[in-house]
Scaffold this motif. Structure first.
Motif, PDB file in Angstrom:
ATOM      1  N   ASN A 109       9.971   1.052   3.466  1.00 59.27           N
ATOM      2  CA  ASN A 109       8.621   1.398   4.978  1.00 59.27           C
ATOM      3  C   ASN A 109       7.548   0.797   4.637  1.00 59.27           C
ATOM      4  O   ASN A 109       6.627  -0.099   4.399  1.00 59.27           O
ATOM      5  CB  ASN A 109       8.288   2.692   5.454  1.00 59.27           C
ATOM      6  N   GLN A 110       7.336   0.610   2.583  1.00 53.55           N
ATOM      7  CA  GLN A 110       6.326   0.556   1.432  1.00 53.55           C
ATOM      8  C   GLN A 110       6.374  -1.752   1.909  1.00 53.55           C
ATOM      9  O   GLN A 110       5.151  -2.078   1.987  1.00 53.55           O
ATOM     10  CB  GLN A 110       5.964   1.215   0.915  1.00 53.55           C
ATOM     11  N   ILE A 111       7.420  -1.426   1.901  1.00 54.85           N
ATOM     12  CA  ILE A 111       7.770  -3.026   2.284  1.00 54.85           C
ATOM     13  C   ILE A 111       7.173  -3.971   2.873  1.00 54.85           C
ATOM     14  O   ILE A 111       6.623  -5.004   3.442  1.00 54.85           O
ATOM     15  CB  ILE A 111       9.331  -3.577   1.828  1.00 54.85           C
ATOM     16  N   ASP A 112       7.297  -2.930   4.463  1.00 58.03           N
ATOM     17  CA  ASP A 112       7.481  -3.311   5.372  1.00 58.03           C
ATOM     18  C   ASP A 112       5.166  -3.231   5.762  1.00 58.03           C
ATOM     19  O   ASP A 112       4.931  -4.058   7.083  1.00 58.03           O
ATOM     20  CB  ASP A 112       7.590  -2.493   6.672  1.00 58.03           C
ATOM     21  N   TYR A 113       5.135  -2.757   4.756  1.00 55.38           N
ATOM     22  CA  TYR A 113       3.315  -1.993   4.789  1.00 55.38           C
ATOM     23  C   TYR A 113       2.898  -3.406   4.784  1.00 55.38           C
ATOM     24  O   TYR A 113       2.347  -3.508   5.213  1.00 55.38           O
ATOM     25  CB  TYR A 113       3.428  -0.237   4.526  1.00 55.38           C
ATOM     26  N   PHE A 114       3.766  -3.642   3.213  1.00 51.25           N
ATOM     27  CA  PHE A 114       2.928  -4.786   2.538  1.00 51.25           C
ATOM     28  C   PHE A 114       3.609  -6.058   3.679  1.00 51.25           C
ATOM     29  O   PHE A 114       1.876  -7.001   3.596  1.00 51.25           O
ATOM     30  CB  PHE A 114       3.739  -5.113   1.067  1.00 51.25           C
ATOM     31  N   ALA A 134      -6.951  -2.346   7.091  1.00 51.01           N
ATOM     32  CA  ALA A 134      -4.990  -2.333   6.680  1.00 51.01           C
ATOM     33  C   ALA A 134      -4.484  -1.040   6.165  1.00 51.01           C
ATOM     34  O   ALA A 134      -3.332  -0.533   6.213  1.00 51.01           O
ATOM     35  CB  ALA A 134      -5.730  -2.880   4.837  1.00 51.01           C
ATOM     36  N   LEU A 135      -5.786   0.047   6.061  1.00 53.35           N
ATOM     37  CA  LEU A 135      -5.443   1.679   6.237  1.00 53.35           C
ATOM     38  C   LEU A 135      -4.946   1.955   7.314  1.00 53.35           C
ATOM     39  O   LEU A 135      -3.356   2.519   7.200  1.00 53.35           O
ATOM     40  CB  LEU A 135      -5.873   2.243   5.544  1.00 53.35           C
ATOM     41  N   ARG A 136      -5.003   1.494   8.348  1.00 57.22           N
ATOM     42  CA  ARG A 136      -4.733   1.687   9.371  1.00 57.22           C
ATOM     43  C   ARG A 136      -3.281   1.033   9.812  1.00 57.22           C
ATOM     44  O   ARG A 136      -2.586   1.787  10.548  1.00 57.22           O
ATOM     45  CB  ARG A 136      -5.656   2.109  10.470  1.00 57.22           C
ATOM     46  N   MET A 137      -3.106   0.038   9.210  1.00 56.52           N
ATOM     47  CA  MET A 137      -1.486  -0.352   9.629  1.00 56.52           C
ATOM     48  C   MET A 137      -0.377   0.253   9.303  1.00 56.52           C
ATOM     49  O   MET A 137       0.535   0.438   9.424  1.00 56.52           O
ATOM     50  CB  MET A 137      -1.684  -1.866   8.944  1.00 56.52           C
ATOM     51  N   SER A 138      -0.555   1.356   8.305  1.00 56.66           N
ATOM     52  CA  SER A 138       0.500   1.912   7.906  1.00 56.66           C
ATOM     53  C   SER A 138       0.884   2.470   9.069  1.00 56.66           C
ATOM     54  O   SER A 138       2.294   3.558   8.678  1.00 56.66           O
ATOM     55  CB  SER A 138      -0.322   3.143   6.967  1.00 56.66           C
ATOM     56  N   LYS A 139      -0.015   2.475  10.005  1.00 59.49           N
ATOM     57  CA  LYS A 139       0.995   3.406  11.287  1.00 59.49           C
ATOM     58  C   LYS A 139       1.697   2.996  12.181  1.00 59.49           C
ATOM     59  O   LYS A 139       2.827   3.512  12.734  1.00 59.49           O
ATOM     60  CB  LYS A 139      -0.332   4.014  12.464  1.00 59.49           C
ATOM     61  N   LYS A 140       2.211   1.496  11.877  1.00 60.70           N
ATOM     62  CA  LYS A 140       2.812   0.349  12.457  1.00 60.70           C
ATOM     63  C   LYS A 140       4.386   0.688  11.993  1.00 60.70           C
ATOM     64  O   LYS A 140       4.921  -0.323  12.029  1.00 60.70           O
ATOM     65  CB  LYS A 140       2.141  -0.680  12.525  1.00 60.70           C
ATOM     66  N   VAL A 141       4.525   0.682  10.545  1.00 56.39           N
ATOM     67  CA  VAL A 141       5.412   1.435   9.406  1.00 56.39           C
ATOM     68  C   VAL A 141       6.775   2.796  10.150  1.00 56.39           C
ATOM     69  O   VAL A 141       6.438   3.943  10.626  1.00 56.39           O
ATOM     70  CB  VAL A 141       5.709   1.211   8.835  1.00 56.39           C
ATOM     71  N   GLU A 142       7.909   2.353   9.905  1.00 52.27           N
ATOM     72  CA  GLU A 142       8.583   3.004   9.878  1.00 52.27           C
ATOM     73  C   GLU A 142       9.692   3.390   8.821  1.00 52.27           C
ATOM     74  O   GLU A 142      10.149   2.379   8.797  1.00 52.27           O
ATOM     75  CB  GLU A 142       9.703   3.702  11.238  1.00 52.27           C
ATOM     76  N   PRO A 143       9.839   4.814   8.445  1.00 47.05           N
ATOM     77  CA  PRO A 143       8.545   5.862   9.163  1.00 47.05           C
ATOM     78  C   PRO A 143       7.368   5.580   8.878  1.00 47.05           C
ATOM     79  O   PRO A 143       6.821   4.953   7.730  1.00 47.05           O
ATOM     80  CB  PRO A 143       9.509   7.508   8.208  1.00 47.05           C
ATOM     81  N   LYS A 144       6.569   5.885   8.931  1.00 46.33           N
ATOM     82  CA  LYS A 144       5.256   6.544   8.846  1.00 46.33           C
ATOM     83  C   LYS A 144       4.595   6.327   7.721  1.00 46.33           C
ATOM     84  O   LYS A 144       5.354   7.656   7.229  1.00 46.33           O
ATOM     85  CB  LYS A 144       4.170   7.120  10.108  1.00 46.33           C
ATOM     86  N   THR A 201       1.987   8.038   5.520  1.00 51.28           N
ATOM     87  CA  THR A 201       0.028   9.215   5.260  1.00 51.28           C
ATOM     88  C   THR A 201      -0.899   7.918   5.048  1.00 51.28           C
ATOM     89  O   THR A 201      -0.346   7.187   3.618  1.00 51.28           O
ATOM     90  CB  THR A 201       0.664  10.004   4.505  1.00 51.28           C
ATOM     91  N   GLN A 202      -1.451   8.837   5.310  1.00 51.94           N
ATOM     92  CA  GLN A 202      -3.300   7.577   4.441  1.00 51.94           C
ATOM     93  C   GLN A 202      -2.956   7.659   2.945  1.00 51.94           C
ATOM     94  O   GLN A 202      -3.470   7.000   2.525  1.00 51.94           O
ATOM     95  CB  GLN A 202      -4.056   8.520   4.830  1.00 51.94           C
ATOM     96  N   LEU A 203      -2.593   8.854   2.301  1.00 55.99           N
ATOM     97  CA  LEU A 203      -2.684   8.762   1.025  1.00 55.99           C
ATOM     98  C   LEU A 203      -1.617   8.061   0.287  1.00 55.99           C
ATOM     99  O   LEU A 203      -1.988   7.274  -0.022  1.00 55.99           O
ATOM    100  CB  LEU A 203      -1.808  10.286   0.421  1.00 55.99           C
ATOM    101  N   ASP A 204      -0.190   7.743   1.187  1.00 52.48           N
ATOM    102  CA  ASP A 204       0.698   6.577   0.892  1.00 52.48           C
ATOM    103  C   ASP A 204      -0.051   5.438   0.979  1.00 52.48           C
ATOM    104  O   ASP A 204       0.963   4.388   0.403  1.00 52.48           O
ATOM    105  CB  ASP A 204       2.186   7.096   1.358  1.00 52.48           C
ATOM    106  N   ALA A 205      -1.129   5.509   1.820  1.00 55.01           N
ATOM    107  CA  ALA A 205      -0.962   4.072   2.534  1.00 55.01           C
ATOM    108  C   ALA A 205      -1.962   3.532   1.717  1.00 55.01           C
ATOM    109  O   ALA A 205      -1.659   2.424   0.466  1.00 55.01           O
ATOM    110  CB  ALA A 205      -1.605   3.896   3.429  1.00 55.01           C
ATOM    111  N   GLN A 206      -2.788   4.870   0.577  1.00 55.62           N
ATOM    112  CA  GLN A 206      -3.636   4.006  -0.226  1.00 55.62           C
ATOM    113  C   GLN A 206      -2.909   4.058  -1.733  1.00 55.62           C
ATOM    114  O   GLN A 206      -2.859   2.700  -2.516  1.00 55.62           O
ATOM    115  CB  GLN A 206      -4.925   4.845  -0.577  1.00 55.62           C
TER     116      GLN A 206
END
Length: 214
Positions: free
Chosen positions: A106-111, A133-143, A145-150
């Motif tokens: 999900n981190q790769i998908d986020y990237f 960019a941080l809000r886009m973390s909600k578009k991946v599965e599993p979502k 968190t804001q901290l994980d995205a940062q």
């Protein structure tokens, strides 16, 4: 990381070239000034360093590591103007898979989502607002968190895949060096190529005349 220089192709390299290869293979990306200092130390070079690098050392190393799917490249960071030397994996059909050993799916998908946003952003600024960019973390599965995205963005910045400054996110030097095939294949209509150095360009002003490409 360590790699044995025990093949016929690698044995044809002088010892100094092998040491330069091993250093950059371990570092993956390094500032040009630091790289030159190491090469000088290894090869006892002085005034002829630039010529030796471009005409002898790097071309010979690249010729002998091509069979491994590797190549050494020189790249300029669009944001800072700093020049880096990188060790690239040039034979991966999807160069982003090399991140699979360090990031979760999900981190790769986020990237990938962040990359798409950078490439397709309006006005072709090559930069995305960090909050967006941080809000886009909600578009991946599993979502994420804001901290994980940062933390993911910070990690990618520290490894030169992304560049974060002034509340914006853009491509880092390593992404520019290694992901050009990905950019061209996935975002071809959005990618501008410099008419002088033929690198993909995302940050900076461009001529709006599509026939110009400057």
């Amino acid at each position: 990381k360590n790699i044995k220089m025990d093949t016929v192709e690698q044995r044809s390299l002088p010892e100094t070239h092998q040491l330069v290869f091993q250093y950059l293979f371990n570092q993956e990306i390094v500032l040009e000034d630091e790289f030159k200092a190491i090469v000088q130390q290894i090869g006892h070079l002085d005034h002829s360093l630039n010529r030796e690098l471009t005409l002898d050392i790097i071309p010979m190393i690249n010729e002998n590591i091509e069979f491994m799917g590797l190549a050494i490249r020189r790249i300029t960071c669009e944001n800072t103007g700093y020049v880096y030397w990188t060790m690239n994996n040039v034979k991966l059909s999807d160069p982003i898979v090399q991140l699979a050993t360090d990031l979760k799916p999900n981190q790769i998908d986020y990237f990938k989502n962040i990359m798409e946003e950078i490439v397709t952003v309006e006005q072709y600024t090559g930069k995305v607002d960090i909050d967006r960019a941080l809000r886009m973390s909600k578009k991946v599965e599993p979502k994420l968190t804001q901290l994980d995205a940062q933390n993911t963005i910070n990690d990618l910045h520290n490894r030169y895949w992304l560049y974060v400054e002034g509340g914006t996110v853009s491509f880092g030097a390593r992404a520019l060096a290694e992901l050009k095939p990905y950019f061209v294949s996935v975002f071809k209509e959005h990618v501008t190529t410099c008419s002088q150095c033929y690198e993909s360009v995302f940050v900076g002003e461009i001529c709006m005349n599509r026939e110009c490409e400057t």
